[in-house]
Design a protein around this motif. Sequence first.
Motif, mmCIF file in Angstrom:
data_model
loop_
_atom_site.group_PDB
_atom_site.id
_atom_site.type_symbol
_atom_site.label_atom_id
_atom_site.label_comp_id
_atom_site.label_asym_id
_atom_site.label_seq_id
_atom_site.Cartn_x
_atom_site.Cartn_y
_atom_site.Cartn_z
ATOM 1 N N ARG A 147 5.881 17.397 1.094
ATOM 2 C CA ARG A 147 5.605 17.535 -0.344
ATOM 3 C C ARG A 147 5.884 16.222 -1.044
ATOM 4 O O ARG A 147 6.793 15.482 -0.690
ATOM 5 N N VAL A 148 5.098 15.951 -2.092
ATOM 6 C CA VAL A 148 5.288 14.730 -2.883
ATOM 7 C C VAL A 148 6.609 14.830 -3.630
ATOM 8 O O VAL A 148 6.894 15.825 -4.290
ATOM 9 N N LYS A 149 7.406 13.778 -3.537
ATOM 10 C CA LYS A 149 8.662 13.682 -4.292
ATOM 11 C C LYS A 149 8.472 12.726 -5.463
ATOM 12 O O LYS A 149 8.854 13.021 -6.585
ATOM 13 N N ASN A 150 7.886 11.553 -5.188
ATOM 14 C CA ASN A 150 7.631 10.546 -6.225
ATOM 15 C C ASN A 150 6.233 9.982 -6.052
ATOM 16 O O ASN A 150 5.808 9.714 -4.932
ATOM 17 N N ASP A 151 5.559 9.793 -7.159
ATOM 18 C CA ASP A 151 4.240 9.151 -7.154
ATOM 19 C C ASP A 151 4.153 8.350 -8.441
ATOM 20 O O ASP A 151 3.697 8.837 -9.468
ATOM 21 N N VAL A 152 4.638 7.108 -8.368
ATOM 22 C CA VAL A 152 4.768 6.255 -9.543
ATOM 23 C C VAL A 152 3.900 5.013 -9.368
ATOM 24 O O VAL A 152 4.060 4.290 -8.375
ATOM 25 N N PRO A 153 2.980 4.746 -10.307
ATOM 26 C CA PRO A 153 2.170 3.528 -10.202
ATOM 27 C C PRO A 153 3.053 2.274 -10.242
ATOM 28 O O PRO A 153 3.971 2.177 -11.053
ATOM 29 N N VAL A 154 2.768 1.347 -9.321
ATOM 30 C CA VAL A 154 3.469 0.057 -9.270
ATOM 31 C C VAL A 154 2.398 -0.990 -9.006
ATOM 32 O O VAL A 154 2.038 -1.240 -7.863
ATOM 33 N N GLY A 155 1.855 -1.572 -10.074
ATOM 34 C CA GLY A 155 0.757 -2.527 -9.912
ATOM 35 C C GLY A 155 -0.440 -1.834 -9.313
ATOM 36 O O GLY A 155 -0.819 -0.748 -9.731
ATOM 37 N N GLU A 156 -1.002 -2.433 -8.266
ATOM 38 C CA GLU A 156 -2.174 -1.837 -7.618
ATOM 39 C C GLU A 156 -1.802 -0.740 -6.624
ATOM 40 O O GLU A 156 -2.678 -0.065 -6.077
ATOM 41 N N HIS A 157 -0.508 -0.544 -6.382
ATOM 42 C CA HIS A 157 -0.042 0.470 -5.430
ATOM 43 C C HIS A 157 0.820 1.514 -6.145
ATOM 44 O O HIS A 157 0.825 1.577 -7.361
#
Length: 130
Positions: A27-37
């Motif tokens: 399961r997804v815990k964190n999905d945070v944009p960081v630049g292009e990734h």
Amino acid sequence: MRIYVSSVFVDDQSKALDFYTRLLGFRVKNDVPVGEHRWLTVVSPEDPDGTELLLEPSDHPAVKPYKAALVEDGIPATSFQVDDIDSEYDRLVSLGVSFAREPMDAGPVRMAVLDDTCGNLVQLIQMKGA
């Protein structure tokens, strides 16, 4: 001291997210944009507050030859424990997952090795007698 995050380098974060969640069941815990990734971590549904697996982009120049050497030598990038490796193998094969090594006995464990479709081999382990 505890292990908080462990990483696996992936060629494509979106593809890895699909594989690790839809097929492996994390399961997804964190999905945070960081630049292009993204800072993209998954966890076991059995331990949602446990160790996170970071699906780390493979952009660093050292990563591609490192991953290629591991795969060429048959060395898994990471290892996950399962309760019943034969059932898990059958389930994953039915979903189209490719295995480099079918379940086999190896000392105190049964193990198998799968291809995560993102440039890595992943070992599955079942502790014998567990």
